[in-house]
Design an enzyme around this catalytic site. Structure first.
Site, PDB file in Angstrom:
ATOM      1  N   GLU A  82      -8.017   2.527   0.488  1.00 41.38           N
ATOM      2  CA  GLU A  82      -8.243   1.514  -0.557  1.00 41.38           C
ATOM      3  C   GLU A  82      -8.751   0.189  -0.016  1.00 41.38           C
ATOM      4  OE1 GLU A  82      -5.465   1.889   0.950  1.00 41.38           O
ATOM      5  OE2 GLU A  82      -4.920  -0.185   1.357  1.00 41.38           O
ATOM      6  N   ASP A  97       0.845  -1.198   0.000  1.00 42.50           N
ATOM      7  CA  ASP A  97       0.000   0.000   0.000  1.00 42.50           C
ATOM      8  C   ASP A  97       0.880   1.249   0.000  1.00 42.50           C
ATOM      9  OD1 ASP A  97      -1.940   1.903   0.226  1.00 42.50           O
ATOM     10  OD2 ASP A  97      -2.481   1.433   2.308  1.00 42.50           O
ATOM     11  N   ARG A 132     -11.031  -0.626   2.111  1.00 37.24           N
ATOM     12  CA  ARG A 132     -12.490  -0.759   2.160  1.00 37.24           C
ATOM     13  C   ARG A 132     -13.072  -1.009   0.767  1.00 37.24           C
ATOM     14  NH1 ARG A 132     -12.763   5.063   4.876  1.00 37.24           N
ATOM     15  NH2 ARG A 132     -10.760   4.228   5.579  1.00 37.24           N
ATOM     16  N   LYS A 172       1.618   7.993   0.309  1.00 33.93           N
ATOM     17  CA  LYS A 172       2.045   8.119   1.699  1.00 33.93           C
ATOM     18  C   LYS A 172       3.421   8.779   1.767  1.00 33.93           C
ATOM     19  CE  LYS A 172      -0.213   3.829   3.312  1.00 33.93           C
ATOM     20  NZ  LYS A 172      -1.163   4.338   4.308  1.00 33.93           N
TER      21      LYS A 172
HETATM   22  N1  BES Z   1      -3.232   0.256   5.176  1.00 32.25           N
HETATM   23  C1  BES Z   1      -3.613   1.514   5.694  1.00 32.25           C
HETATM   24  C2  BES Z   1      -3.889   1.482   7.203  1.00 32.25           C
HETATM   25  C3  BES Z   1      -2.713   1.211   8.103  1.00 32.25           C
HETATM   26  C4  BES Z   1      -2.014   2.256   8.662  1.00 32.25           C
HETATM   27  C5  BES Z   1      -2.364  -0.068   8.445  1.00 32.25           C
HETATM   28  C6  BES Z   1      -0.970   2.021   9.518  1.00 32.25           C
HETATM   29  C7  BES Z   1      -1.322  -0.316   9.320  1.00 32.25           C
HETATM   30  C8  BES Z   1      -0.621   0.732   9.854  1.00 32.25           C
HETATM   31  C9  BES Z   1      -4.867   2.003   5.006  1.00 32.25           C
HETATM   32  O1  BES Z   1      -5.032   1.602   3.706  1.00 32.25           O
HETATM   33  C10 BES Z   1      -4.799   3.498   4.993  1.00 32.25           C
HETATM   34  O2  BES Z   1      -3.931   4.012   4.364  1.00 32.25           O
HETATM   35  N2  BES Z   1      -5.722   4.144   5.691  1.00 32.25           N
HETATM   36  C11 BES Z   1      -5.759   5.548   5.758  1.00 32.25           C
HETATM   37  C12 BES Z   1      -7.187   5.992   5.542  1.00 32.25           C
HETATM   38  C13 BES Z   1      -7.353   7.465   5.345  1.00 32.25           C
HETATM   39  C14 BES Z   1      -6.765   7.884   4.023  1.00 32.25           C
HETATM   40  C15 BES Z   1      -8.811   7.779   5.399  1.00 32.25           C
HETATM   41  C16 BES Z   1      -5.268   5.963   7.134  1.00 32.25           C
HETATM   42  O3  BES Z   1      -5.551   5.271   8.098  1.00 32.25           O
HETATM   43  O4  BES Z   1      -4.541   6.951   7.218  1.00 32.25           O
HETATM   44 ZN    ZN Z   2      -4.101  -0.130   3.168  1.00 34.05          ZN
HETATM   45 MN    MN Z   3      -4.082   2.905   2.336  1.00 31.70          MN
END
Ligand code: BES
Ligand code: ZN
Ligand code: MN
Length: 514
Positions: free
Chosen positions: A362, A283, A364, A290
């Protein structure tokens, strides 16, 4: 590591080398095997006790090297804690602690002889002798895990030398039987850990799917793999949207273990339990990319899918009398000229449209289509999804609990109880129409982010929109527990934890096997 069970009559104090591990209960009183060892060594343990702080508390250890008059390389006295509070989880921890100590010592062979301590009579330990031996072995096995396949230098620095472990128990056949089920679970945990630990250049969606197929087919699990063409034809618009910026093909893997009643006999009781996993092999965030530090570790964003795959392995290896399906959505989330964009609108398999406002939300999207597919095809008795879904759950619960969201209170209490037993605890967070409002879109049926606080909850509300009427569903946000930096508990190594395999196995065993 070879684990075997042997009867006390097969152990003589002076036979063979290696470590001999015995126990004392809290208060420091030596249990029978420890007394035998003490006698054989001319009182070495009793003498050492005088000069140590050992009181028999759980986890305490006292070591005597090269005890006089014995062939054993060392005597290791371990504390069992209060006799009444000895339980399966504690014995696993102890087994892992012992193996950790022996690894550090560089031992290659050991025998563990731990007696069930006498209790105060009020309640007392509920663990039977055979179970005690089996759970010690399970903890020892979990601790023996290593992910060293990419090391090419200084291998002896990392080598775990303990090769043979004998566990002494009065009822060898019963211990072997109890251990067989746990060994199957350990296999599932190791598979899940391996998948999470693999780097993303090696473990991309098609490779994950291949591994699931090779590992599970030989255990009697039916494995189907859907590629992009197939999914496109069926309308997996949300899942495919996420994968479209990747050079790697997205995959959906469907795994079926039919150990329960046949659907030809009784349709209703044959309905399977279903597990759905988020399998984002890497991801990057996509175009909503990110920052460097936030991207590190995102190879583990497929831990939900790994847990589902590992659980199917555990259920199949121990031939669980249950019908279970695992469905995992495997994609890679990458920025690219062909990638999906913030502002895109995707049409999901359910027909509902989704305005993408952040390509980093992504998971969800992947789950939405996997959930729809699973419900339509299998009409499961219960549906549990696992996903490293939000950073928000890590901020909320940290590393000791996964978040659970559900539309079914009975399912929640069952999962909570299973988690208390295995040590993989879950904490319930709310679903409520109030939060659902936060994902209303200006132009489509919903948007993929809440855009405010309570990010773990709005993510769960999003998933709820893909749950059909009558489906008992629980969502586990495992972002805080799927991997860890360094070893936090002796039976869980650094990085991929294999979280959830034990929990789901326990849940099935307690409630869904017939
Ligand atoms: N895979 C990440 C969530 C994650 C973050 C898992 C840290 C493990 C450690 C997920 O896809 C994500 O990026 N979520 C975002 C959502 C936001 C953009 C609404 C998040 O949590 O920042
Ligand atoms: Zn993710
Ligand atoms: Mn993500």
């Amino acid at each position: 590591m070879q684990i075997s069970f042997v009867a006390p009559s097969d152990v003589r104090p002076n036979q063979g080398g290696g470590a001999w591990v015995v126990a004392a209960a809290e208060g420091g009183a030596l249990l029978p095997a420890a007394m035998t060892a003490d006698k054989a060594s001319g009182g070495a343990l009793t003498r050492a006790l005088k000069f140590s702080r050992f009181t028999g508390k759980a986890g305490q250890m006292l070591e005597v090297l090269a005890p006089a008059g014995m062939k054993a390389s060392r005597l290791l006295l371990v504390g069992l804690g209060k006799a009444d509070s000895v339980d399966e989880k504690g014995l696993e921890t102890l087994g892992a602690q012992i193996v950790g100590r022996l690894h550090a010592a560089g031992e290659s062979a050991a025998s563990i002889q731990i007696d069930v301590p006498p209790t105060s009579g009020k309640g007392g330990t509920k663990v039977k002798k055979a179970e005690l031996a089996a759970h010690l072995a399970f903890g020892a096995k979990l601790k023996s895990y290593a992910f060293d396949k990419y090391r090419t230098r200084n291998l002896d620095e990392y080598e775990k030398k303990l090769k043979t472990l004998r566990i002494v128990t009065p009822d060898v056949p019963a211990a072997r039987k109890a251990h067989a089920g746990l060994a199957a679970v350990a296999d599932g945990i190791f598979l899940a850990r391996d998948l999470v630990n693999e780097p993303p250049n090696v473990l991309y969606p098609a490779e994950f799917a291949r591994r699931a197929r090779t590992q599970l087919t030989k255990l009697g699990v039916k494995v189907e793999i859907l590629g992009e063409a197939e999914m496109k034809k069926r309308g997996f618009g949300a899942l495919l949207g996420v994968g479209q910026g990747s050079a790697r093909e997205s995959q959906l893997v469907v795994m079926q273990w039919n150990g329960g009643p046949s659907s030809k006999k009784n349709k209703k009781s044959a309905r399977p339990i279903a597990l759905v996993g988020k399998g984002v092999c890497f991801d990057s965030g996509g175009l909503s990319i990110k920052v460097g530090a936030g991207m590190q570790g995102m190879k583990g964003d497929m831990a939900g899918a790994a847990c589902v795959t590992g659980t199917l392995m555990a259920l199949a290896s121990r031939k669980a009398r249950v019908n279970a399906v695992g469905v995992i959505g495997l994609v890679e989330n990458m920025p690219d000229g062909g990638a999906f964009r913030p502002d895109d609108v995707l049409t999901s398999l359910s027909g509902q449209t989704i305005e993408v406002l952040n390509t980093d939300a992504e998971g969800r999207l992947v789950l939405a289509d996997a959930l729809t597919y699973t419900q339509r095809r299998f009409a499961p008795k219960i549906l549990i999804d696992l996903a490293t879904l939000t950073g928000a759950i890590v901020q909320t619960l940290g590393y000791e609990h996964a978040g659970i969201f559900s539309n079914d209170d009975q399912l929640v209490s069952r999962v909570q109880a299973a988690g208390r037993y295995t040590g993989e605890r879950v904490w319930q967070l709310p679903l409520d129409p109030f939060y659902d409002k936060m994902i209303r879109s200006k132009i489509a049926d919903m948007k993929n982010i809440g855009g405010g606080n309570s990010g773990a909850i709005t993510a769960a509300q999003f998933l709820l929109r893909f749950i059909e009427k009558g489906t008992a569903w629980a969502h586990l946000d495992i972002a805080g527990v799927a991997w860890q930096d360094g070893e936090q508990k002796p039976q869980i190594p650094s990085w991929g934890t294999g979280w959830g395999v034990r929990l789901l196995n326990r849940l099935v065993k307690e409630h869904y096997e017939n």
